[in-house]
Scaffold this motif. Structure first.
Motif, short mmCIF file in Angstrom:
data_model
loop_
_atom_site.label_atom_id
_atom_site.label_comp_id
_atom_site.label_asym_id
_atom_site.label_seq_id
_atom_site.Cartn_x
_atom_site.Cartn_y
_atom_site.Cartn_z
N VAL B 63 -4.37 -16.74 7.93
CA VAL B 63 -4.51 -17.85 8.88
C VAL B 63 -4.08 -19.16 8.22
CG1 VAL B 63 -6.14 -19.20 10.24
CG2 VAL B 63 -6.32 -16.71 10.19
N GLN B 64 -4.56 -19.36 7.01
CA GLN B 64 -4.19 -20.58 6.27
C GLN B 64 -2.68 -20.69 6.15
OE1 GLN B 64 -5.94 -21.05 2.42
NE2 GLN B 64 -8.01 -21.19 3.25
N ASP B 65 -2.10 -19.61 5.72
CA ASP B 65 -0.66 -19.54 5.51
C ASP B 65 0.10 -19.87 6.81
OD1 ASP B 65 1.61 -18.73 3.88
OD2 ASP B 65 1.74 -17.04 5.29
N ALA B 66 -0.31 -19.22 7.91
CA ALA B 66 0.38 -19.43 9.18
C ALA B 66 0.17 -20.85 9.69
CB ALA B 66 -0.11 -18.42 10.22
N SER B 67 -1.03 -21.38 9.49
CA SER B 67 -1.32 -22.74 9.95
C SER B 67 -0.43 -23.74 9.24
CB SER B 67 -2.78 -23.12 9.69
OG SER B 67 -3.62 -22.18 10.29
N ILE B 68 -0.39 -23.61 7.92
CA ILE B 68 0.43 -24.56 7.16
C ILE B 68 1.88 -24.45 7.60
CG2 ILE B 68 1.34 -25.07 4.86
CD1 ILE B 68 -1.49 -24.24 3.82
N ARG B 69 2.35 -23.23 7.78
CA ARG B 69 3.75 -23.05 8.19
C ARG B 69 3.98 -23.68 9.56
NH1 ARG B 69 4.00 -18.06 7.56
NH2 ARG B 69 4.62 -18.10 5.38
N SER B 70 3.04 -23.47 10.48
CA SER B 70 3.16 -24.06 11.81
C SER B 70 3.29 -25.58 11.73
CB SER B 70 1.92 -23.74 12.66
OG SER B 70 2.12 -22.55 13.35
N ILE B 71 2.42 -26.17 10.92
CA ILE B 71 2.41 -27.64 10.83
C ILE B 71 3.68 -28.15 10.17
CG2 ILE B 71 1.24 -29.58 9.72
CD1 ILE B 71 -1.41 -28.06 10.33
N THR B 238 -11.64 -9.86 16.83
CA THR B 238 -12.98 -10.42 16.65
C THR B 238 -12.95 -11.84 17.17
OG1 THR B 238 -12.44 -11.31 14.49
CG2 THR B 238 -13.30 -9.05 14.55
N PRO B 239 -14.10 -12.48 17.34
CA PRO B 239 -14.13 -13.88 17.77
C PRO B 239 -13.43 -14.83 16.80
CG PRO B 239 -16.25 -12.89 18.15
CD PRO B 239 -15.45 -11.88 17.36
N GLU B 240 -12.96 -14.32 15.68
CA GLU B 240 -12.20 -15.18 14.77
C GLU B 240 -11.00 -15.78 15.51
OE1 GLU B 240 -11.33 -14.09 10.47
OE2 GLU B 240 -9.32 -14.13 11.32
N ILE B 241 -10.40 -14.95 16.36
CA ILE B 241 -9.23 -15.44 17.11
C ILE B 241 -9.63 -16.58 18.06
CG2 ILE B 241 -9.21 -13.97 19.18
CD1 ILE B 241 -6.20 -13.67 17.33
N ASN B 242 -10.85 -16.47 18.62
CA ASN B 242 -11.38 -17.55 19.46
C ASN B 242 -11.56 -18.83 18.65
OD1 ASN B 242 -11.90 -15.05 20.70
ND2 ASN B 242 -13.34 -16.06 22.11
N ALA B 243 -12.05 -18.64 17.44
CA ALA B 243 -12.30 -19.80 16.58
C ALA B 243 -10.99 -20.53 16.30
CB ALA B 243 -12.97 -19.37 15.29
N ILE B 244 -9.94 -19.74 15.97
CA ILE B 244 -8.64 -20.35 15.69
C ILE B 244 -8.14 -21.09 16.93
CG2 ILE B 244 -6.24 -19.90 15.09
CD1 ILE B 244 -7.27 -17.33 13.67
N ALA B 245 -8.22 -20.41 18.07
CA ALA B 245 -7.76 -21.01 19.32
C ALA B 245 -8.53 -22.28 19.64
CB ALA B 245 -7.89 -20.01 20.46
N THR B 246 -9.84 -22.28 19.35
CA THR B 246 -10.66 -23.46 19.63
C THR B 246 -10.22 -24.65 18.79
OG1 THR B 246 -12.51 -22.03 20.19
CG2 THR B 246 -13.03 -24.33 19.70
N VAL B 247 -9.95 -24.39 17.51
CA VAL B 247 -9.48 -25.48 16.64
C VAL B 247 -8.14 -26.00 17.15
CG1 VAL B 247 -8.70 -26.05 14.32
CG2 VAL B 247 -10.72 -24.62 14.64
N PHE B 248 -7.29 -25.07 17.51
CA PHE B 248 -5.99 -25.38 18.06
C PHE B 248 -6.12 -26.29 19.29
CE2 PHE B 248 -1.85 -22.71 18.06
CZ PHE B 248 -1.11 -23.87 18.04
N LEU B 249 -7.02 -25.89 20.18
CA LEU B 249 -7.29 -26.64 21.40
C LEU B 249 -7.77 -28.05 21.07
CD1 LEU B 249 -7.62 -26.52 24.54
CD2 LEU B 249 -9.99 -25.88 24.13
N ALA B 250 -8.73 -28.13 20.12
CA ALA B 250 -9.28 -29.44 19.75
C ALA B 250 -8.17 -30.35 19.23
CB ALA B 250 -10.37 -29.26 18.70
N LEU B 251 -7.30 -29.77 18.42
CA LEU B 251 -6.19 -30.54 17.84
C LEU B 251 -5.29 -31.10 18.95
CD1 LEU B 251 -5.14 -31.04 14.88
CD2 LEU B 251 -3.44 -29.27 15.38
N SER B 252 -4.95 -30.24 19.93
CA SER B 252 -4.08 -30.69 21.03
C SER B 252 -4.75 -31.79 21.83
CB SER B 252 -3.77 -29.52 21.97
OG SER B 252 -3.17 -28.49 21.25
N VAL B 253 -6.04 -31.60 22.11
CA VAL B 253 -6.76 -32.61 22.90
C VAL B 253 -6.76 -33.95 22.17
CG1 VAL B 253 -9.03 -33.29 23.79
CG2 VAL B 253 -8.17 -30.97 24.18
N VAL B 254 -7.01 -33.89 20.87
CA VAL B 254 -7.03 -35.13 20.08
C VAL B 254 -5.66 -35.81 20.14
CG1 VAL B 254 -7.15 -36.04 17.73
CG2 VAL B 254 -8.92 -34.48 18.56
#
Ligand SMILES: Nc1ncnc2c1ncn2[C@@H]1O[C@H](COP(=O)(O)OP(=O)(O)O)[C@@H](O)[C@H]1O
Ligand SMILES: [Mg+2]
Lengths: 367, 267
Positions: B63-71, B238-254
């Motif tokens: 997840v870390q790896d993919a997030s950094i790459r995305s950003i 697992t809900p881990e995917i929900n957690a990632i999506a939630t952070v993603f959502l928060a970031l977009s909203v901000v």
């Protein structure tokens, strides 16, 4: 010293500006010649669409003439872009930079010229003082009133000490009272700075009260140049006489010509004296212009313009008498209302317009 | 004021449809966010409140790896897209209309009109050739592809801003001895800034969110957050995917909120 003898700030020689081609061709200016002296308050006056803005744009460098040349202190500025011309503009819409404060707007020109910081500061204080805006220096320009924006626009354009300041209908957006105030302000600022002003307006009263000299324009041409008095008292053609003040026009035929005046036989048969237009000896059929206040009402007689009183309109300080002359023309006389005994004239009464000395003026053209 | 009889809001059933749409849009998102805080491993059975999935996602190397790459990709792509879009907007508005201008609009906005999957396949074919020729298989391809589809999103707000700008301001700057470059730096660019920021943020969000083109263009081990999540969904979730999506959502909203705030302040 007359304006002609002084150093010339701007000279416009045979300038034309033609827009478009074929059927879309618009001649905004045609063969304009003007010489504007240093320190002069020079006004371009004319109805909307006569080419005033176009002429200013050519001087500022936002547009280029199709023909002719423009000299600034004797130097042809045609090849120079606007940022290399020592000419500044006060825009009709003010065009203040909305992301800058009052002080930043005024300093802009000097900063672009690369002047030292302390010089800019001194000049900024001077300019703020000049337009009475010192207290507003740190305001954003959208937080000040229209009249104040006008002052900032003026200060911004004056700060770099241009050789010529161009003002395109700067007062037209202001209400009547503010406009009167700013007229006085502008005159004062011009006197204090000694900068040549080229001022554009379509308001004849504004032009007459403010200008050293006026150029009356129509359809891209300059019709007459002169002081307010010259333009008002000796209009060169019918357009000028009609556009500035009120006028009576009468047709007639020249009988005899002397050095400064001529005898003109009007269509009603009455002969009057009329002064000659500058630089032209008239003959044959002519048009004569008479200002309403240069005539008075009186008893009919063989040497007067006889007719019937159609209407007497009371205007407080003066009264306008509309007389239907025997020739059929309508003639207006304006008389001041004096408190002492007044003749009462009634509608339909036989009456005459008596002309004062040199009231009549022969026009150059017969249009 | 007289009531408008053709007001859509006055039509029967309007309230119901609104309500339905509202729920259809937000109920799934609400459920997703709620289950991100689920203590159990289930996506549908509530097992109490916990932030364990956020911790687990944070500690997940993939997840870390993919997030950094995305950003990284989103930053590069939105920067390049904004630059290109600014130049394109200046070139298409600071001019009189001429033949071919419409064609240019079409060219700039092409990514909005061509189906994404077509672009994705086309890019896959072209890039695989280039990979063979050059031997380069870094992030450059993804950055380039993202830049291309971000350009119209950056272009539109910048152009809108330019079109609303009074040309006399630039004339006034020139009149006050500013060279064309100084005029651009001191007047045009500052006035354009809200449009540029909006364009950048829109591009950033669009790039961050992309799945289709990324999926086709990426080389092995170049997962972005969305393609990683897609990959996870194919396995046991697992809900881990929900957690990632939630952070993603928060970031977009901000980001969207910052964007609105900047625009509001400008007015
Ligand atoms: N860029 C242009 N293209 C075509 N015609 C123009 C342009 N600018 C001015 N004109 C025309 O030139 C004439 C003079 O305009 P202008 O100088 O603005 O008049 P004024 O300032 O006296 O009202 C008008 O007929 C106007 O329509
Ligand atoms: Mg004008």
């Amino acid at each position: 010293m007359s304006a002609e003898q002084r150093q010339r700030a701007i000279e416009i020689r045979g300038v034309s500006r033609i827009y478009g081609e074929g059927e879309h061709r618009v001649t905004a200016l045609s063969g304009v010649n003007l010489a504007i002296a240093e320190n002069e308050f020079f006004t371009l006056l004319g109805p909307s669409g006569c080419g005033k803005t176009t002429l200013l744009r050519l001087i500022a460098g936002f547009d280029f003439p199709t023909d002719g040349e423009i000299l600034l202190h004797g130097e042809d500025i045609a090849p120079l872009p606007p940022f290399k011309r020592h000419v500044n503009t006060v825009f009709q819409s003010y065009a203040l930079f909305p992301h800058m404060t009052v002080a930043e707007n005024i300093s802009f020109g000097l900063q672009m010229l690369g002047r030292p910081k302390d010089e800019i500061k001194t000049r900024l204080d001077e300019m703020l003082e000049l337009v009475h805006m010192t207290a507003m220096r740190n305001r954003q320009v959208n937080q000040i009133s229209g009249g104040q924006q006008q002052r900032v626009a003026l200060a911004r354009a004056l700060a770099p000490k241009p050789q010529v300041l161009l003002l395109d209908e700067p007062l037209s957006a202001l209400d009547y009272k503010l406009r009167k105030e700013m007229q006085v302000e502008l005159k004062r600022v011009q006197a204090e700075t000694g900068i040549t002003f080229i001022f554009v307006t379509h308001d004849q009263e504004e032009a007459l009260t403010m200008s050293d000299r006026i150029a009356v324009m129509s359809n891209g041409e300059v019709r007459q140049v002169g002081t307010a008095r010259e333009i008002y008292d000796q209009p060169s053609d019918r357009f000028v006489a009609d556009f500035i003040g009120e006028s009576n026009f009468l047709e007639g035929e020249v009988t005899t010509v002397s050095e400064t005046s001529a005898r003109v036989k009007l269509s009603s048969g009455v002969e009057i004296d009329a002064s000659l237009p500058a630089g032209k000896t008239p003959s044959g059929k002519v048009t004569v212009v008479i200002r309403p206040e240069h005539a008075s009402v009186g008893e009919p007689g063989p040497d007067h313009l006889n007719g019937t009183l159609e209407e007497a309109a009371y205007f407080g300080t003066d009264t306008h008498f509309h007389i239907r002359l025997d020739s059929g023309d309508l003639f207006t006389v304006r008389e001041q209302n004096v408190r002492s005994v007044r003749d009462q004239h009634r509608k339909g009464e036989r009456i005459a317009a008596h002309l004062g000395p040199s009231a009549a003026q022969i026009l150059k053209d017969r249009s | 004021m007289r009531k408008n009889h053709f007001d859509l809001r006055a039509q029967p059933g309007f309230g119901l449809i609104t309500l339905f749409t509202f729920f259809a849009l937000y109920l799934p998102i609400a459920a997703l966010v709620v289950y991100a805080f689920n203590a159990s491993e289930s996506l549908s059975v509530w097992g109490g409140f916990s932030t364990r999935w956020f911790v687990s996602a944070w500690n997940n190397d993939a997840v870390q790896d993919a997030s950094i790459r995305s950003i990284v990709i989103a930053l590069w792509a939105s920067t390049l897209a904004t630059l290109t879009a600014t130049m394109a907007a200046l070139a298409t508005t600071r001019t009189r209309p001429y033949r071919g201008l419409t064609f240019k609009y079409a060219l700039i906005n092409q990514p909005l009109m061509v189906p994404e999957i077509v672009t994705a396949v086309a890019l896959l074919i072209v890039f695989s050739r280039i990979k063979v020729w050059t031997g380069y298989s870094g992030l450059g391809y993804l950055v380039l592809a993202h830049t291309a589809f971000c350009i119209p999103f950056a272009y539109l707000p910048i152009r809108a801003r330019l079109e609303g700008m009074d040309l006399t301001l630039e004339r006034a700057a020139a009149d006050l001895y500013a060279t064309p470059w100084q005029t651009f730096r001191r007047v045009t660019l500052p006035l354009l800034r809200p449009g540029i920021i909006a364009g950048f943020m829109l591009s950033f969000v669009i790039s961050l969110d992309d799945v289709v083109i990324t999926e086709f263009v990426k080389s092995g081990g170049q997962d972005t957050l969305p393609t990683y999540m897609l990959g996870q969904l194919r396995r046991e979730t697992t809900p881990e995917i929900n957690a990632i999506a939630t952070v993603f959502l928060a970031l977009s909203v901000v980001l969207v909120m910052i964007f609105f705030f900047i625009n509001r302040k400008r007015e």
